[in-house]
Design an enzyme around this catalytic site. Structure first.
Site, PDB file in Angstrom:
ATOM      1  N   ARG A  89       1.194  -0.796   0.230  1.00 54.54           N
ATOM      2  CA  ARG A  89       0.153   0.070   0.179  1.00 54.54           C
ATOM      3  C   ARG A  89       0.649   0.805   0.265  1.00 54.54           C
ATOM      4  O   ARG A  89       0.598   2.514   0.483  1.00 54.54           O
ATOM      5  CB  ARG A  89      -1.159  -0.034   1.105  1.00 54.54           C
ATOM      6  CG  ARG A  89      -1.850  -1.205   1.187  1.00 54.54           C
ATOM      7  CD  ARG A  89      -3.091  -0.536   1.080  1.00 54.54           C
ATOM      8  NE  ARG A  89      -4.342  -1.503   0.243  1.00 54.54           N
ATOM      9  CZ  ARG A  89      -5.438  -1.940   1.380  1.00 54.54           C
ATOM     10  NH1 ARG A  89      -5.134  -1.028   2.686  1.00 54.54           N
ATOM     11  NH2 ARG A  89      -5.875  -2.996   1.542  1.00 54.54           N
TER      12      ARG A  89
ATOM     13  N   ARG B  25      -3.325   6.128   0.328  1.00 50.26           N
ATOM     14  CA  ARG B  25      -3.732   7.660   1.300  1.00 50.26           C
ATOM     15  C   ARG B  25      -2.690   8.279   1.564  1.00 50.26           C
ATOM     16  O   ARG B  25      -3.208   9.534   2.273  1.00 50.26           O
ATOM     17  CB  ARG B  25      -5.815   7.469   1.662  1.00 50.26           C
ATOM     18  CG  ARG B  25      -6.633   6.937   0.536  1.00 50.26           C
ATOM     19  CD  ARG B  25      -8.085   7.032   1.579  1.00 50.26           C
ATOM     20  NE  ARG B  25      -7.184   6.002   2.358  1.00 50.26           N
ATOM     21  CZ  ARG B  25      -8.170   5.252   3.096  1.00 50.26           C
ATOM     22  NH1 ARG B  25      -9.484   5.638   3.133  1.00 50.26           N
ATOM     23  NH2 ARG B  25      -8.126   3.482   3.650  1.00 50.26           N
TER      24      ARG B  25
ATOM     25  N   ARG C 223      -6.837  11.416  -7.172  1.00 45.69           N
ATOM     26  CA  ARG C 223      -8.333  10.870  -6.346  1.00 45.69           C
ATOM     27  C   ARG C 223      -9.284  11.003  -6.237  1.00 45.69           C
ATOM     28  O   ARG C 223     -10.750  10.947  -6.782  1.00 45.69           O
ATOM     29  CB  ARG C 223      -7.952   9.372  -5.188  1.00 45.69           C
ATOM     30  CG  ARG C 223      -6.988   8.529  -5.719  1.00 45.69           C
ATOM     31  CD  ARG C 223      -8.355   7.080  -6.695  1.00 45.69           C
ATOM     32  NE  ARG C 223      -9.523   7.612  -6.432  1.00 45.69           N
ATOM     33  CZ  ARG C 223     -10.312   6.896  -4.760  1.00 45.69           C
ATOM     34  NH1 ARG C 223      -9.090   6.104  -4.418  1.00 45.69           N
ATOM     35  NH2 ARG C 223     -11.004   7.191  -4.783  1.00 45.69           N
TER      36      ARG C 223
ATOM     37  N   ASP D   7      -6.338  -3.161  -7.271  1.00 52.03           N
ATOM     38  CA  ASP D   7      -7.225  -4.177  -5.909  1.00 52.03           C
ATOM     39  C   ASP D   7      -7.388  -5.027  -6.769  1.00 52.03           C
ATOM     40  O   ASP D   7      -7.038  -6.137  -7.287  1.00 52.03           O
ATOM     41  CB  ASP D   7      -8.627  -3.149  -6.017  1.00 52.03           C
ATOM     42  CG  ASP D   7      -8.803  -3.482  -4.664  1.00 52.03           C
ATOM     43  OD1 ASP D   7      -8.090  -3.211  -3.711  1.00 52.03           O
ATOM     44  OD2 ASP D   7      -9.551  -4.634  -4.513  1.00 52.03           O
TER      45      ASP D   7
ATOM     46  N   TYR E  32     -14.082 -12.019   0.454  1.00 52.70           N
ATOM     47  CA  TYR E  32     -15.795 -11.121  -0.214  1.00 52.70           C
ATOM     48  C   TYR E  32     -16.302 -11.054  -0.905  1.00 52.70           C
ATOM     49  O   TYR E  32     -18.017 -10.180  -0.286  1.00 52.70           O
ATOM     50  CB  TYR E  32     -14.284  -9.514  -0.797  1.00 52.70           C
ATOM     51  CG  TYR E  32     -13.257  -8.989  -0.060  1.00 52.70           C
ATOM     52  CD1 TYR E  32     -13.769  -7.608   0.984  1.00 52.70           C
ATOM     53  CD2 TYR E  32     -11.906  -9.360  -0.160  1.00 52.70           C
ATOM     54  CE1 TYR E  32     -12.924  -7.489   1.389  1.00 52.70           C
ATOM     55  CE2 TYR E  32     -11.124  -8.409   0.411  1.00 52.70           C
ATOM     56  CZ  TYR E  32     -11.384  -7.969   1.365  1.00 52.70           C
ATOM     57  OH  TYR E  32     -11.060  -7.321   2.195  1.00 52.70           O
TER      58      TYR E  32
HETATM   59  O1  1CP Z   1       0.290   0.591  -3.630  1.00 50.23           O
HETATM   60  C1  1CP Z   1      -0.111  -0.892  -3.557  1.00 50.23           C
HETATM   61  O2  1CP Z   1      -0.206  -1.464  -2.959  1.00 50.23           O
HETATM   62  C2  1CP Z   1      -1.229  -0.809  -4.211  1.00 50.23           C
HETATM   63  C3  1CP Z   1      -2.505  -0.930  -4.073  1.00 50.23           C
HETATM   64  C4  1CP Z   1      -2.876  -1.470  -3.436  1.00 50.23           C
HETATM   65  C5  1CP Z   1      -3.589  -3.295  -4.029  1.00 50.23           C
HETATM   66  C6  1CP Z   1      -1.778  -4.158  -3.690  1.00 50.23           C
HETATM   67  C7  1CP Z   1      -4.079  -1.489  -3.166  1.00 50.23           C
HETATM   68  C8  1CP Z   1      -4.681   0.019  -3.680  1.00 50.23           C
HETATM   69  N1  1CP Z   1      -4.810  -2.497  -2.779  1.00 50.23           N
HETATM   70  C9  1CP Z   1      -4.105  -3.842  -2.730  1.00 50.23           C
HETATM   71  C10 1CP Z   1      -4.735  -4.576  -2.538  1.00 50.23           C
HETATM   72  C11 1CP Z   1      -5.875  -5.527  -2.018  1.00 50.23           C
HETATM   73  N2  1CP Z   1      -6.981  -5.260  -1.587  1.00 50.23           N
HETATM   74  C12 1CP Z   1      -6.011  -6.450  -0.616  1.00 50.23           C
HETATM   75  C13 1CP Z   1      -4.626  -7.691  -0.446  1.00 50.23           C
HETATM   76  C14 1CP Z   1      -3.997  -6.531   0.566  1.00 50.23           C
HETATM   77  C15 1CP Z   1      -3.828  -6.510   2.037  1.00 50.23           C
HETATM   78  O3  1CP Z   1      -4.640  -7.209   2.671  1.00 50.23           O
HETATM   79  O4  1CP Z   1      -3.669  -4.502   2.103  1.00 50.23           O
HETATM   80  C16 1CP Z   1      -6.355  -6.770   0.072  1.00 50.23           C
HETATM   81  C17 1CP Z   1      -7.468  -6.762   1.422  1.00 50.23           C
HETATM   82  C18 1CP Z   1      -7.730  -5.297  -0.504  1.00 50.23           C
HETATM   83  C19 1CP Z   1      -9.292  -4.616  -0.263  1.00 50.23           C
HETATM   84  C20 1CP Z   1      -9.655  -3.341  -0.003  1.00 50.23           C
HETATM   85  N3  1CP Z   1      -9.885  -2.759  -0.905  1.00 50.23           N
HETATM   86  C21 1CP Z   1      -9.956  -3.179   1.043  1.00 50.23           C
HETATM   87  C22 1CP Z   1      -9.299  -3.589   2.520  1.00 50.23           C
HETATM   88  C23 1CP Z   1     -11.179  -3.951   3.307  1.00 50.23           C
HETATM   89  C24 1CP Z   1     -11.216  -4.482   4.085  1.00 50.23           C
HETATM   90  O5  1CP Z   1     -11.773  -6.027   4.083  1.00 50.23           O
HETATM   91  O6  1CP Z   1     -10.918  -4.280   5.803  1.00 50.23           O
HETATM   92  C25 1CP Z   1      -9.464  -1.923   0.984  1.00 50.23           C
HETATM   93  C26 1CP Z   1     -10.166  -0.171   1.715  1.00 50.23           C
HETATM   94  C27 1CP Z   1     -10.146  -1.247  -0.336  1.00 50.23           C
HETATM   95  C28 1CP Z   1      -9.680  -0.207  -0.673  1.00 50.23           C
HETATM   96  C29 1CP Z   1      -8.597   0.187  -1.535  1.00 50.23           C
HETATM   97  N4  1CP Z   1      -7.295  -0.480  -1.815  1.00 50.23           N
HETATM   98  C30 1CP Z   1      -6.212  -0.086  -2.680  1.00 50.23           C
HETATM   99  C31 1CP Z   1      -6.362   1.438  -2.339  1.00 50.23           C
HETATM  100  C32 1CP Z   1      -5.209   2.917  -1.890  1.00 50.23           C
HETATM  101  C33 1CP Z   1      -7.862   1.566  -1.312  1.00 50.23           C
HETATM  102  C34 1CP Z   1      -8.350   2.471  -0.724  1.00 50.23           C
HETATM  103  C35 1CP Z   1      -8.890   3.138  -1.615  1.00 50.23           C
HETATM  104  C36 1CP Z   1      -8.859   5.046  -1.638  1.00 50.23           C
HETATM  105  O7  1CP Z   1      -7.857   5.297  -1.835  1.00 50.23           O
HETATM  106  O8  1CP Z   1     -10.107   5.606  -1.075  1.00 50.23           O
END
Ligand code: 1CP
Length: 354
Positions: free
Chosen positions: A34, A38, A47, A83, A159
């Site tokens: 990540r 943000r 964004r 994602d 999910y």
């Molecule tokens: O920088 C990076 O790492 C690249 C971007 C990335 C990656 C690798 C994002 C962007 N998502 C992911 C993978 C992801 N998405 C995972 C596996 C990694 C981890 O464990 O953190 C998971 C579980 C998700 C699902 C997801 N998408 C969540 C988690 C929700 C939960 O179950 O608690 C969330 C909050 C998202 C949204 C998301 N994905 C990525 C971003 C930057 C965001 C936030 C959205 C935003 O900016 O509004």
């Protein structure tokens, strides 16, 4: 359009690939899960006017957001901005990524009929991702790797079944134990989607890949072995032919490190709960380890950060002495949104000089 893709010899110059394959990296590689997102004001600005999924299907935006942390922090890897639910959306599953929540599935998958109706992923449906990979490779330096990724079948299934983020995974575990046949059909279909999504990224030139089984740590080792491992093993085997490092990571997986390693990954990601040298005793020799600074410690001030970066490096060195073939520095999970990006930049500097 044609893009520069790297040869195997080019890739061996990448510190991340060297550390993952038992060669000697020119410096200890570091990147952050990540890292794009943000914590960066430039991300929030971009964004502000675009939805999350809309951004993930816009190659120029994917490239720009992927590059932001690379420019800022001098990390050794870019991770594709996307994602884990992007391939599900592309396949035609009705879902959204809701700010402050995460993925939300319009029609959760609960029955054998729901599973039978799941679509396949046609590679063209993620053509925007392939395009983005090409744009990113054109911008990256010769020493910065591009990591592609996908969600592992279990985390995707959680999910789809729960309908969104979950605390207890009760419906997921109910299907797993109550209707193993439907569970296995679902996991097989999700493995197919994951394989297709990874192949698109690897065909486009990604230098490494990470399979995120973020929530596998909610399972006992016995359930992981029986209901999850065969599917993750198939995913990793199906992309082995690309010859790029395959990283496998989950949170709270201390009790699962041995079976996760047995799925065939080259690099095991470790969260902050298990020191890297202890992780290697569980994983066994011959693989690299990735991790594992607690992301919350980035809020604890300079002295604490410096002390713990040094500790993780020392643990990494001990891990190598215990049989790991390399150490890739990372956090134990993703960067938290409130993190001061200057602290991340400082961590990278420290890892590169200590
Ligand atoms: O920088 C990076 O790492 C690249 C971007 C990335 C990656 C690798 C994002 C962007 N998502 C992911 C993978 C992801 N998405 C995972 C596996 C990694 C981890 O464990 O953190 C998971 C579980 C998700 C699902 C997801 N998408 C969540 C988690 C929700 C939960 O179950 O608690 C969330 C909050 C998202 C949204 C998301 N994905 C990525 C971003 C930057 C965001 C936030 C959205 C935003 O900016 O509004």
């Amino acid at each position: 359009m044609s893009h520069a893709t790297r040869t195997r010899a080019d890739r061996s110059q990448l510190p991340l690939v060297a550390a993952a394959t038992g060669a000697r990296p020119s410096r200890r590689p570091v990147w952050f899960m990540r890292q794009a997102g943000r914590s960066l004001p430039e991300y929030r600005a971009l964004r502000a006017e675009h939805g999350m999924l809309e951004s993930c299907f816009d190659p120029a935006m994917v490239c720009e957001i992927t590059m932001q942390p690379v420019r800022r922090h001098d990390v050794d890897a870019a991770i594709l901005f996307s994602d884990i639910v992007v391939p599900l959306k592309a396949a035609g599953i009705d879902l959204d990524i809701v700010a402050g929540t995460g993925p939300v599935i319009a029609n959760p998958v609960r029955t054998a009929a729901d599973v039978a109706a799941l679509p396949r992923l046609e590679p063209d449906a993620v053509g925007a991702v392939a395009h983005a990979v090409g744009l990113i490779l054109d911008e990256l330096s010769d020493t910065t790797a591009l990591i592609g990724f996908a969600g592992a079948p279990f985390t995707l299934a959680s999910y789809l079944i729960e309908g969104g983020p979950s605390r207890n995974y009760e419906r997921t575990k109910a299907m797993m134990h109550g209707d193993p046949q439907t569970w296995n059909l679902l996991m097989g279909k999700l493995a197919d989607i994951t394989i297709a999504f990874l192949r698109v990224q690897l065909d486009a030139g990604a230098d490494a890949m990470q399979l995120f089984d973020s929530w596998a740590g909610m399972l006992s080792a016995a359930d992981y072995q029986r209901f999850v491992a065969p599917h993750s093993t198939r995913v990793l085997a199906e992309v082995a032919e690309y010859g790029v490092p395959r990283i496998h990571f989950g949170v709270g997986t201390g009790e699962l490190l041995a079976p996760m390693a047995a799925t065939g990954a080259d690099v095991i990601g470790v969260d902050w709960r298990v020191p890297l040298d202890e992780a290697v005793r569980r994983v066994g020799p011959g693989k690299a380890v990735q991790g594992n600074l607690d992301p919350t410690l980035l809020f604890a001030g300079t002295d604490v950060v410096e002390q713990h970066v040094q500790r993780v490096i020392d643990d990494g060195d001990r891990a190598i002495a215990e049989g790991a073939i390399g150490h890739i520095f990372n956090l134990g999970h993703g960067v938290l949104p409130g993190t001061d990006p200057d602290v991340l930049t400082r961590v990278v500097e420290l890892v590169h000089t200590l």
